[in-house]
Design an enzyme around this catalytic site. Structure first.
Site, PDB file in Angstrom:
ATOM      1  N   ASP A  96       0.890  -1.278  -0.042  1.00  0.00           N
ATOM      2  CA  ASP A  96       0.029  -0.015  -0.099  1.00  0.00           C
ATOM      3  C   ASP A  96       0.765   1.316   0.129  1.00  0.00           C
ATOM      4  O   ASP A  96       0.298   2.575   0.377  1.00  0.00           O
ATOM      5  CB  ASP A  96      -0.936  -0.109   1.177  1.00  0.00           C
ATOM      6  CG  ASP A  96      -0.046  -0.078   2.568  1.00  0.00           C
ATOM      7  OD1 ASP A  96       1.165   0.039   2.501  1.00  0.00           O
ATOM      8  OD2 ASP A  96      -0.610  -0.485   3.469  1.00  0.00           O
ATOM      9  N   GLU A 118       0.338  -9.085  -1.150  1.00  0.00           N
ATOM     10  CA  GLU A 118      -0.470  -8.747  -0.089  1.00  0.00           C
ATOM     11  C   GLU A 118      -1.814  -7.775  -0.374  1.00  0.00           C
ATOM     12  O   GLU A 118      -2.004  -6.477   0.015  1.00  0.00           O
ATOM     13  CB  GLU A 118       0.288  -7.896   0.834  1.00  0.00           C
ATOM     14  CG  GLU A 118      -0.249  -7.682   2.224  1.00  0.00           C
ATOM     15  CD  GLU A 118       0.525  -6.648   3.006  1.00  0.00           C
ATOM     16  OE1 GLU A 118       0.549  -5.558   3.129  1.00  0.00           O
ATOM     17  OE2 GLU A 118       1.234  -7.291   3.817  1.00  0.00           O
ATOM     18  N   GLU A 132      -2.377   5.143   2.814  1.00  0.00           N
ATOM     19  CA  GLU A 132      -2.362   3.730   2.429  1.00  0.00           C
ATOM     20  C   GLU A 132      -3.649   2.994   1.731  1.00  0.00           C
ATOM     21  O   GLU A 132      -3.486   2.223   1.063  1.00  0.00           O
ATOM     22  CB  GLU A 132      -1.627   2.840   3.498  1.00  0.00           C
ATOM     23  CG  GLU A 132      -0.072   3.103   3.854  1.00  0.00           C
ATOM     24  CD  GLU A 132       0.213   4.538   4.547  1.00  0.00           C
ATOM     25  OE1 GLU A 132      -1.119   5.094   5.091  1.00  0.00           O
ATOM     26  OE2 GLU A 132       1.287   4.754   4.830  1.00  0.00           O
ATOM     27  N   HIS A 208       5.320   5.426  13.592  1.00  0.00           N
ATOM     28  CA  HIS A 208       5.820   6.290  12.716  1.00  0.00           C
ATOM     29  C   HIS A 208       4.775   6.932  11.412  1.00  0.00           C
ATOM     30  O   HIS A 208       4.800   7.822  10.749  1.00  0.00           O
ATOM     31  CB  HIS A 208       6.680   5.727  11.837  1.00  0.00           C
ATOM     32  CG  HIS A 208       5.856   4.744  11.034  1.00  0.00           C
ATOM     33  ND1 HIS A 208       5.971   3.275  11.115  1.00  0.00           N
ATOM     34  CD2 HIS A 208       5.477   4.443   9.529  1.00  0.00           C
ATOM     35  CE1 HIS A 208       5.145   2.764  10.269  1.00  0.00           C
ATOM     36  NE2 HIS A 208       5.148   3.199   9.435  1.00  0.00           N
ATOM     37  N   ARG A 210       1.466   8.529   9.465  1.00  0.00           N
ATOM     38  CA  ARG A 210       0.926  10.033   9.189  1.00  0.00           C
ATOM     39  C   ARG A 210       0.037  10.255  10.065  1.00  0.00           C
ATOM     40  O   ARG A 210      -0.168  11.493  10.409  1.00  0.00           O
ATOM     41  CB  ARG A 210       0.631  10.251   7.621  1.00  0.00           C
ATOM     42  CG  ARG A 210       2.216  10.124   6.899  1.00  0.00           C
ATOM     43  CD  ARG A 210       1.789   9.957   5.630  1.00  0.00           C
ATOM     44  NE  ARG A 210       3.129   9.899   4.608  1.00  0.00           N
ATOM     45  CZ  ARG A 210       3.883  10.747   4.331  1.00  0.00           C
ATOM     46  NH1 ARG A 210       3.494  11.993   4.146  1.00  0.00           N
ATOM     47  NH2 ARG A 210       5.162  10.440   3.818  1.00  0.00           N
ATOM     48  N   HIS A 240      12.010   5.605  13.836  1.00  0.00           N
ATOM     49  CA  HIS A 240      11.892   5.592  12.350  1.00  0.00           C
ATOM     50  C   HIS A 240      12.830   6.700  11.966  1.00  0.00           C
ATOM     51  O   HIS A 240      12.946   7.512  12.709  1.00  0.00           O
ATOM     52  CB  HIS A 240      10.489   6.016  12.026  1.00  0.00           C
ATOM     53  CG  HIS A 240      10.243   6.049  10.498  1.00  0.00           C
ATOM     54  ND1 HIS A 240      10.651   6.925   9.843  1.00  0.00           N
ATOM     55  CD2 HIS A 240       9.655   4.885   9.699  1.00  0.00           C
ATOM     56  CE1 HIS A 240      10.135   6.518   8.292  1.00  0.00           C
ATOM     57  NE2 HIS A 240       9.620   5.323   8.666  1.00  0.00           N
TER      58      HIS A 240
END
Ligand code: UD1
Length: 368
Positions: A96, A118, A132, A208, A210, A240
């Site tokens: 994604d 996936e 994503e 991490h 967004r 990260h």
């Protein structure tokens, strides 16, 4: 002779594609090439080294402060150049990320079939996780082959009208990857990890996403300080590479003696840390798949998950990003032995570590 391109750009994609690259490169009649966009630099280079992989093409697109449009634009342009020079028969993308979506779109524009590894994960809202959820749905509009990690992911695709003959339930390749790097007598090389005392409760933290940038990340740090004050646990935060995230974490957590901050450790180090910790506190997607394979409870600092299988199996709990609920969930898990036992012994719904072989065998059948 199949000309196969396997594309990735971020660390999680690299980890999850590595077993598939190995399997496909083992097919003598195929020409399998690895294309990395470089959306992540150091974090992907580390993974290539661990799995002894080399990139045949590297678009090297990463810049600090890159926007989603920067990533997409540079990937589209770079992929077009590669397709002109070497025209693959099939392009495999993963999951994604912006790399995966832009590479799938570039392939579609060139009329090169796309296989989505996936495929079929969904949340109810296209806005969450951002971006994503949109990326994976868009890839599934463009793809020809769908490698769904679970039966539920396959059902999501069927509900959207995907041809059942193009969908295959394979398990998740992340299980192949994690099982290949965890070792019983493993010795850590990172000094901060060498100093951990695993006879104490050990909490491993990553954050991490967004959705959690800004205020939620500050709340997560406050929760960690409170957990540190109210329990005997040692807390290891694997940071990260994103400099904005590191600045917040170092500023708020840097002076607590029970909290160790460490720069994103290599995958082998991290997987072996997971195998030895007590519990995991994270906003990551892939860790919700890896930790159940290692029998570790996972508390997920998000409002929704596209991975309900582990939630239903009982290894994963969604705790959101509010400090009070994070603190309460961690303290409860540290003090309630029965709950801990139940969460850590739940079955792993993501496969048996043979997903890459399965995907490779399906492609051999389709392209013989
Ligand atoms: C990306 C993916 C996300 C995935 C995550 C895993 C998208 C939209 N998001 O988000 O789905 O969960 O990767 O990490 O594709 N950086 C470095 N070195 C590195 C890696 C990152 O310096 O090796 C820094 C750069 O400053 C970069 C920033 O991290 O600008 C953010 O990276 P980016 O790929 O834009 O977003 P992620 O949040 O990592």
């Amino acid at each position: 002779m199949l000309k196969l391109a396997i594309v990735f750009g971020t660390r999680p994609e690299a980890i999850k594609m590595a077993p598939l690259v190995k399997a496909c490169q083992g097919v003598a009649q195929w020409e399998t090439r690895v294309i990395i966009t470089g959306q992540h630099r150091e974090m992907v280079d580390q993974v290539l080294e661990i799995f002894s992989l080399k990139a045949d093409y590297d678009l090297n697109i990463m810049s600090h402060g890159q926007t989603l449009n920067d990533i997409a634009r540079r990937t589209l342009g770079g992929m077009a150049g590669i397709f002109r020079e070497w025209r693959p028969d099939l392009v495999l993308v993963h999951g994604d990320t912006s790399t995966a979506f832009a590479a799938a779109l570039a392939s579609f524009h060139e009329r090169i079939p796309v296989g989505h590894v996936e495929a079929g994960l969904r949340t109810p809202s296209v806005q969450n996780p951002f971006p994503e959820e949109a990326n994976r749905r868009l890839i599934d509009v463009l793809a020809t082959w769908y490698f769904a990690p679970t039966e539920r992911a396959a059902q999501n695709l069927l509900r959207e009208g995907v041809d059942p003959e193009r969908i295959f339930v394979t398990g998740n390749t992340v299980i192949d990857a994690v099982l290949s790097v965890v070792e019983e007598g493993y010795q850590f090389t990172t000094p901060e990890l060498q100093r951990l005392d695993f006879s104490r409760p050990t909490i491993v933290v990553t954050a991490h996403r967004r959705e959690n940038w800004g205020e939620p990340l500050v709340g997560i740090c406050q929760a960690l300080l409170e957990i540190s004050a109210r329990s005997s646990a040692q807390i290891l935060v694997a940071m990260h590479k994103n400099p904005d995230i590191q600045a917040v974490m170092k500023g708020l957590l840097g002076s607590d003696p029970k909290i160790t901050l460490v720069d994103a450790p290599g995958y082998k180090e991290f997987a072996n840390l997971l195998a030895r910790c007590t519990l995991l506190l994270t906003d990551s997607g892939g860790l919700q798949e890896e930790a159940p394979a290692l029998h570790k409870p996972v508390l997920v600092m998000r409002e929704v998950t596209e991975r309900p299988e582990a939630l239903e199996a009982g290894t994963v709990r969604l705790v959101g990003s509010r400090p009070e609920s994070i603190v309460q969930a961690v303290l409860e898990l540290l003090s309630d032995g029965e709950l801990y036992e139940r969460m850590s012994s739940a079955p792993n719904p993501y496969g048996d570590g043979t997903a890459a072989q399965r995907i490779c065998a399906i492609l051999q059948e389709k392209y013989k």
